[in-house]
Design an enzyme around this catalytic site. Structure first.
Site, PDB file in Angstrom:
ATOM      1  N   SER A 219      50.238  50.845  65.306  1.00  0.00           N
ATOM      2  CA  SER A 219      50.544  52.252  65.562  1.00  0.00           C
ATOM      3  C   SER A 219      49.441  52.877  66.404  1.00  0.00           C
ATOM      4  O   SER A 219      48.266  52.540  66.240  1.00  0.00           O
ATOM      5  CB  SER A 219      50.663  53.021  64.241  1.00  0.00           C
ATOM      6  OG  SER A 219      50.744  54.416  64.471  1.00  0.00           O
ATOM      7  N   TYR A 232      47.204  56.275  56.637  1.00  0.00           N
ATOM      8  CA  TYR A 232      48.020  55.366  57.444  1.00  0.00           C
ATOM      9  C   TYR A 232      47.229  54.834  58.631  1.00  0.00           C
ATOM     10  O   TYR A 232      47.227  53.626  58.913  1.00  0.00           O
ATOM     11  CB  TYR A 232      49.263  56.126  57.923  1.00  0.00           C
ATOM     12  CG  TYR A 232      50.193  55.339  58.804  1.00  0.00           C
ATOM     13  CD1 TYR A 232      50.964  54.307  58.284  1.00  0.00           C
ATOM     14  CD2 TYR A 232      50.321  55.648  60.156  1.00  0.00           C
ATOM     15  CE1 TYR A 232      51.832  53.596  59.098  1.00  0.00           C
ATOM     16  CE2 TYR A 232      51.189  54.950  60.971  1.00  0.00           C
ATOM     17  CZ  TYR A 232      51.941  53.923  60.439  1.00  0.00           C
ATOM     18  OH  TYR A 232      52.800  53.222  61.255  1.00  0.00           O
TER      19      TYR A 232
END
Length: 386
Positions: A219, A232
């Site tokens: 990501s 995250y």
């Protein structure tokens, strides 16, 4: 300077012939990149006719067209043959769509899901061929990983295992670090890092034997400090560094390692508003009273609303990510990084080249535009700013 009627006609014929050949071979796609390249070539043609003598204009335009078509061409791909691939996180989103596409291409697919009776698992069972095998696995449970490793070894004994796609991922909190329970950091690391690490290490003997591929879905949040995504983002930063290390260490074994860093796409895990509402309520219930007073419940509601608002930009078409995963599995020379999605080039340019203040301003306005915590608002009694 006297000009020929159309000095670049020969160059355009050469470009058209090569483009047609690439299209017939399916090495080139009709789409915006090709149209943009042709528009730039037309502009270059106009400039060359006015600034260069005809022979030079012909050479420059032909060379530019050849280079453009070479860059747009699909890289050579390996045949599917009897290749087998294990994909994690196939209940929804990228994993499910990749499993369907690989099965349609003729791969033997081992697709792991959290629940064998989930809607995604049932869809794969109904739509895919008998070659696709569903496996239940929770990446936080060592016994699940061990069972999947044993099944994979047995199932690929004749074909070998060509690829591992580490797709399963988890994000369970959108909040400032101070407001986020440490348990959420541990949970994200367990799934996004330690689970992928254990599974990858367990499959390395098979991948070394096949000189295969490791593809991991990362990501941009692992590269940039997105506000309120620390749990995250840190797990994705960790897995990216791990895969880069694998890429160096496994190169002598012939294993190629790629990381996919998608933009914002409309997957069920990302855009499930009811799920995010439950997570917000759970967060509010577990924040110490003094901390909640300092930030204010309206601050948390504001962050939650800003996050949901940012999801409106999510792209519904998941095919760019699926195509990137497939390219990483089959390209003769896959890239180490893929960035499918809209606007990522601009984001990375800002992150790498602009001053820190502008980078922070961009991320906050692009993702979450913060409201001041209650204790810092004018007229409120709270700690003085440093």
């Amino acid at each position: 300077m006297e000009r020929w009627p159309w000095p670049s006609g020969g160059a355009w014929l050469l470009v058209a012939a090569r483009a047609l050949l690439q299209l017939l071979r399916s090495d080139l796609r009709l789409g915006r990149p090709l149209l943009a390249a042709l528009a730039l070539l037309a502009a270059l043609d106009w400039l060359c006719q006015r600034l260069l003598p005809p022979p030079a204009a012909l050479v420059v335009l032909a060379g530019a067209g050849w280079i453009a078509l070479s860059r747009l061409a699909r890289p050579p791909r390996l045949p599917v043959a009897t290749r087998a691939v294990l994909i994690t996180g196939c209940d929804t989103g990228f994993g499910k769509e990749t499993a369907k596409k690989l099965d349609a291409m003729g791969f033997t697919v081992l697709a792991t899901v959290l629940d064998l009776n989930s809607p995604g698992a049932l869809e794969l069972r109904d739509l895919c061929s008998p070659r696709l095998k569903l496996l239940q696995m929770d990446l936080t449970k060592a016994e699940d990983i061990s069972r999947v490793l044993e099944i994979t070894k047995a199932h690929t004994a004749s074909t070998g295992l060509w690829g591992l796609v580490n797709n399963a991922g988890l994000n369970i909190v959108v909040a400032d670090v101070e407001l986020s329970p440490v348990a959420t950091f541990r949970k994200c690391m367990e799934v996004n890092f330690f689970g992928a690490l254990e599974l990858t290490k367990g499959l390395l003997p098979l991948l070394r034997h096949s000189r295969g591929r490791i593809v991991t879905v990362g990501s941009p949040a692992g590269d940039m400090p997105y506000p309120c995504l620390a749990a995250y983002g840190t797990s994705k930063a960790a897995i990216a560094l791990l895969m880069d290390t694998f890429g160096c260490e496994l190169l002598p074994w012939g294993i190629k390692v790629s990381i996919i860093k998608p933009g914002c796409f409309k997957t069920d895990a990302v855009t499930n508003v009811n799920l995010w509402e439950k997570r917000k309520q759970l967060l509010l219930a577990n924040i110490p009273r003094e901390l909640l007073q300092a930030y204010g419940e309206d601050y948390i509601e504001h962050v939650h609303g800003q996050f949901l608002n940012s999801l409106r930009m999510a792209l519904p078409d998941l095919s760019p990510v699926v195509d990137a995963i497939i390219d990483a599995l089959l390209a003769a020379q896959p890239r180490s990084r893929y960035y499918p999605g809209r606007g990522l080039g601009l984001m990375y340019f800002i992150h790498h080249y602009l001053p820190e203040g502008l980078r922070r301003c961009f991320l906050q306005n692009f993702f979450i535009n913060h409201l001041l915590p209650r204790a810092l608002r004018p007229g409120q009694h709270g700690p003085a700013p440093a």
